[in-house]
Motif scaffolding. Structure first.
Motif, PDB file in Angstrom:
ATOM      1  N   ALA A  34       0.826  -1.205   0.000  1.00  0.00           N
ATOM      2  CA  ALA A  34       0.000   0.000   0.000  1.00  0.00           C
ATOM      3  C   ALA A  34       0.861   1.256   0.000  1.00  0.00           C
ATOM      4  CB  ALA A  34      -0.931   0.002   1.203  1.00  0.00           C
ATOM      5  N   GLY A  35       1.938   1.278   0.789  1.00  0.00           N
ATOM      6  CA  GLY A  35       2.810   2.450   0.826  1.00  0.00           C
ATOM      7  C   GLY A  35       3.529   2.673  -0.487  1.00  0.00           C
ATOM      8  N   THR A  36       4.052   1.590  -1.092  1.00  0.00           N
ATOM      9  CA  THR A  36       4.735   1.710  -2.389  1.00  0.00           C
ATOM     10  C   THR A  36       3.772   2.174  -3.470  1.00  0.00           C
ATOM     11  OG1 THR A  36       6.247  -0.078  -1.745  1.00  0.00           O
ATOM     12  CG2 THR A  36       6.129   0.482  -4.081  1.00  0.00           C
ATOM     13  N   SER A  37       2.582   1.605  -3.477  1.00  0.00           N
ATOM     14  CA  SER A  37       1.583   1.994  -4.484  1.00  0.00           C
ATOM     15  C   SER A  37       1.167   3.457  -4.303  1.00  0.00           C
ATOM     16  CB  SER A  37       0.355   1.085  -4.380  1.00  0.00           C
ATOM     17  OG  SER A  37       0.711  -0.263  -4.548  1.00  0.00           O
ATOM     18  N   THR A  38       1.011   3.900  -3.056  1.00  0.00           N
ATOM     19  CA  THR A  38       0.642   5.298  -2.797  1.00  0.00           C
ATOM     20  C   THR A  38       1.745   6.239  -3.256  1.00  0.00           C
ATOM     21  OG1 THR A  38      -0.665   4.591  -0.888  1.00  0.00           O
ATOM     22  CG2 THR A  38      -0.098   6.921  -1.028  1.00  0.00           C
ATOM     23  N   ALA A  39       3.004   5.885  -2.958  1.00  0.00           N
ATOM     24  CA  ALA A  39       4.121   6.730  -3.389  1.00  0.00           C
ATOM     25  C   ALA A  39       4.213   6.792  -4.911  1.00  0.00           C
ATOM     26  CB  ALA A  39       5.430   6.195  -2.800  1.00  0.00           C
ATOM     27  N   CYS A  40       4.028   5.661  -5.578  1.00  0.00           N
ATOM     28  CA  CYS A  40       4.064   5.652  -7.051  1.00  0.00           C
ATOM     29  C   CYS A  40       2.908   6.441  -7.639  1.00  0.00           C
ATOM     30  CB  CYS A  40       4.042   4.213  -7.562  1.00  0.00           C
ATOM     31  SG  CYS A  40       5.528   3.264  -7.189  1.00  0.00           S
ATOM     32  N   CYS A  41       1.714   6.325  -7.042  1.00  0.00           N
ATOM     33  CA  CYS A  41       0.571   7.115  -7.515  1.00  0.00           C
ATOM     34  C   CYS A  41       0.840   8.605  -7.351  1.00  0.00           C
ATOM     35  CB  CYS A  41      -0.693   6.726  -6.749  1.00  0.00           C
ATOM     36  SG  CYS A  41      -1.417   5.149  -7.239  1.00  0.00           S
ATOM     37  N   LEU A  42       1.515   8.970  -6.259  1.00  0.00           N
ATOM     38  CA  LEU A  42       1.842  10.377  -6.041  1.00  0.00           C
ATOM     39  C   LEU A  42       2.859  10.871  -7.063  1.00  0.00           C
ATOM     40  CD1 LEU A  42       1.589  12.930  -4.319  1.00  0.00           C
ATOM     41  CD2 LEU A  42       3.335  11.999  -2.804  1.00  0.00           C
ATOM     42  N   ILE A  43       3.887  10.065  -7.334  1.00  0.00           N
ATOM     43  CA  ILE A  43       4.920  10.454  -8.305  1.00  0.00           C
ATOM     44  C   ILE A  43       4.331  10.577  -9.710  1.00  0.00           C
ATOM     45  CG2 ILE A  43       7.054   9.697  -9.409  1.00  0.00           C
ATOM     46  CD1 ILE A  43       7.795   8.368  -6.734  1.00  0.00           C
ATOM     47  N   ILE A  44       3.427   9.671 -10.054  1.00  0.00           N
ATOM     48  CA  ILE A  44       2.820   9.708 -11.391  1.00  0.00           C
ATOM     49  C   ILE A  44       1.691  10.736 -11.451  1.00  0.00           C
ATOM     50  CG2 ILE A  44       1.586   8.352 -13.130  1.00  0.00           C
ATOM     51  CD1 ILE A  44       2.972   5.863 -11.958  1.00  0.00           C
ATOM     52  N   GLY A  45       0.891  10.800 -10.388  1.00  0.00           N
ATOM     53  CA  GLY A  45      -0.306  11.629 -10.428  1.00  0.00           C
ATOM     54  C   GLY A  45      -0.047  13.110 -10.283  1.00  0.00           C
ATOM     55  N   PHE A  46       1.012  13.504  -9.549  1.00  0.00           N
ATOM     56  CA  PHE A  46       1.267  14.929  -9.353  1.00  0.00           C
ATOM     57  C   PHE A  46       1.563  15.637 -10.673  1.00  0.00           C
ATOM     58  CE2 PHE A  46       2.626  18.854  -7.696  1.00  0.00           C
ATOM     59  CZ  PHE A  46       2.268  18.919  -6.363  1.00  0.00           C
ATOM     60  N   PRO A  47       2.490  15.138 -11.507  1.00  0.00           N
ATOM     61  CA  PRO A  47       2.701  15.816 -12.807  1.00  0.00           C
ATOM     62  C   PRO A  47       1.457  15.813 -13.688  1.00  0.00           C
ATOM     63  CG  PRO A  47       4.516  14.328 -12.310  1.00  0.00           C
ATOM     64  CD  PRO A  47       3.445  14.043 -11.311  1.00  0.00           C
ATOM     65  N   MET A  48       0.682  14.709 -13.639  1.00  0.00           N
ATOM     66  CA  MET A  48      -0.531  14.659 -14.453  1.00  0.00           C
ATOM     67  C   MET A  48      -1.545  15.693 -13.975  1.00  0.00           C
ATOM     68  SD  MET A  48      -0.974  10.528 -14.908  1.00  0.00           S
ATOM     69  CE  MET A  48      -2.443  10.707 -15.912  1.00  0.00           C
ATOM     70  N   ALA A  49      -1.742  15.778 -12.653  1.00  0.00           N
ATOM     71  CA  ALA A  49      -2.686  16.773 -12.122  1.00  0.00           C
ATOM     72  C   ALA A  49      -2.217  18.185 -12.420  1.00  0.00           C
ATOM     73  CB  ALA A  49      -2.834  16.568 -10.608  1.00  0.00           C
ATOM     74  N   HIS A  50      -0.922  18.427 -12.326  1.00  0.00           N
ATOM     75  CA  HIS A  50      -0.379  19.761 -12.628  1.00  0.00           C
ATOM     76  C   HIS A  50      -0.568  20.111 -14.101  1.00  0.00           C
ATOM     77  CE1 HIS A  50       2.765  22.842 -13.364  1.00  0.00           C
ATOM     78  NE2 HIS A  50       2.447  23.233 -12.147  1.00  0.00           N
ATOM     79  N   ALA A  51      -0.343  19.133 -14.978  1.00  0.00           N
ATOM     80  CA  ALA A  51      -0.527  19.374 -16.413  1.00  0.00           C
ATOM     81  C   ALA A  51      -1.991  19.646 -16.745  1.00  0.00           C
ATOM     82  CB  ALA A  51      -0.017  18.174 -17.194  1.00  0.00           C
ATOM     83  N   ILE A  52      -2.903  18.916 -16.113  1.00  0.00           N
ATOM     84  CA  ILE A  52      -4.335  19.136 -16.362  1.00  0.00           C
ATOM     85  C   ILE A  52      -4.757  20.509 -15.854  1.00  0.00           C
ATOM     86  CG2 ILE A  52      -6.654  18.333 -15.790  1.00  0.00           C
ATOM     87  CD1 ILE A  52      -5.518  15.505 -15.635  1.00  0.00           C
ATOM     88  N   ALA A  53      -4.272  20.891 -14.676  1.00  0.00           N
ATOM     89  CA  ALA A  53      -4.642  22.189 -14.109  1.00  0.00           C
ATOM     90  C   ALA A  53      -4.101  23.350 -14.926  1.00  0.00           C
ATOM     91  CB  ALA A  53      -4.146  22.275 -12.665  1.00  0.00           C
ATOM     92  N   ARG A  54      -2.965  23.163 -15.578  1.00  0.00           N
ATOM     93  CA  ARG A  54      -2.331  24.233 -16.350  1.00  0.00           C
ATOM     94  C   ARG A  54      -2.808  24.287 -17.802  1.00  0.00           C
ATOM     95  NH1 ARG A  54       0.260  28.525 -14.766  1.00  0.00           N
ATOM     96  NH2 ARG A  54       2.004  28.321 -16.220  1.00  0.00           N
ATOM     97  N   SER A  55      -3.559  23.281 -18.243  1.00  0.00           N
ATOM     98  CA  SER A  55      -4.013  23.239 -19.632  1.00  0.00           C
ATOM     99  C   SER A  55      -5.209  24.156 -19.835  1.00  0.00           C
ATOM    100  CB  SER A  55      -4.379  21.804 -20.019  1.00  0.00           C
ATOM    101  OG  SER A  55      -5.416  21.323 -19.191  1.00  0.00           O
TER     102      SER A  55
END
Length: 313
Positions: free
Chosen positions: A102-123
């Motif tokens: 669960a911790g590894t999956s959460t960290a990977c989701c954060l690493i992948i999801g943060f740039p995606m969320a930032h890109a969506i918010a800036r588009s």
């Protein structure tokens, strides 16, 4: 005559109380009723079962409250179900494995999801709606179908191994299935949107003139990212991490289908105790310990954040 006056007073008092119960109060009471019915009551039932003993009967546990001779009340509470969880190596290993996955999956989701969320918010507005729809798109298919799709990709005869062997990059199929790696991949894919949406909601509210001011003051993009974007998006980060970690630590379907027998998690142990060994008290104690481990840190963190906000005000 006095009795009628008393009844009139009671009726008038009830009428006054009914007037005070406005629609707003009823609307606020609805979530509390929902929590009581579908969270607190099931938890109380699990706590009761966890303190009982396993028996070969229906239901497969003893009652903790018995009447003796019709007038004596006997309460029998068993702590052995909780003691075995902290002494048996199988349960300790399953708990550690669940936390690591669960911790590894959460960290990977954060690493992948943060740039995606930032890109969506800036588009732009038009592209943003399309990107958000693409994030939601996997939810339009069944959860089991998406998990089985990863079986087709990761299996020894699946697409990934076939492609690597076709280009002579490997001589034998890689063991991508039936391990913790496959379970993490499935959890990351299934719960990534739960990380993206809270982060997107928090990042979208950031005033980007603050970032421009940081650039004007000589700050680098990395400095502006860690000093402005990350602190201001902290509420979305906490919410997304909780939305991923909490269901992932008790996940059963993904470790069962992708992790195999070698991946022993709390969710699988609870399933085995309930339906395999028919040891409902042990399964209930596992569920209560997992609930305490998950809920109390979240409540503690939330209280600390509230105290910090109040101290700043």
């Amino acid at each position: 005559m006095e009795m009628y006056r008393t009844e009139e007073k009671v009726i008038s008092w009830l009428a006054e109380k009914a007037k005070k119960i406005s629609g707003r109060n009823l609307l606020i009471a609805a979530p509390f009723i929902w929590i009581c019915l579908f969270f607190i009551c099931p938890c109380l039932i699990l706590i009761k079962i966890s303190f009982s003993e396993s028996v070969i009967a229906s239901p497969p546990y003893t009652s903790i409250i018995d009447w003796i001779s019709g007038y004596m009340l006997q309460i029998r509470i068993t702590l052995g179900n909780y003691m075995v969880l902290f002494t048996d190596e199988m349960y300790i290993r399953g708990f550690i494995t669940s936390v690591l996955i669960a911790g590894t999956s959460t960290a990977c989701c954060l690493i992948i999801g943060f740039p995606m969320a930032h890109a969506i918010a800036r588009s732009s507005e038009k592209i943003r709606s399309i990107l958000l729809m693409l994030v939601v798109l996997p939810f339009w298919t069944s959860f089991l179908i998406r998990v089985y799709a990863w079986i087709m990709l990761l299996s020894p005869c699946g697409f990934i191994n076939s492609l690597l062997m076709k280009f002579h990059l490997i001589d034998a199929p890689l063991q991508l299935m039936n391990n913790s790696f496959a379970a993490c991949i499935g959890i990351i894919y299934a719960y990534l949107p739960f990380m993206i949406f809270p982060l997107y909601s928090a990042i979208e509210k950031i005033d980007y003139s603050l970032i421009e001011a940081a650039y004007d003051l000589g700050g680098s993009p990395i400095t502006a990212f860690f000093s402005i974007i990350v602190p201001l998006s902290a509420p979305g980060l906490y919410a997304g991490s909780a939305l991923v970690f909490v269901p992932a630590i008790g996940e059963f379907v993904i470790p069962e289908l992708l992790g195999g027998a070698q991946t022993l998690t709390i969710g699988r142990l609870v399933w085995n105790e309930f339906f395999g060994n028919m040891s409902w008290p042990t399964a209930a104690s596992l569920s209560i310990v997992l609930l305490i481990f998950v809920v109390f840190p979240i409540v503690f963190t939330q209280k600390r954040r509230e105290i910090k906000l109040l101290s700043k005000d």
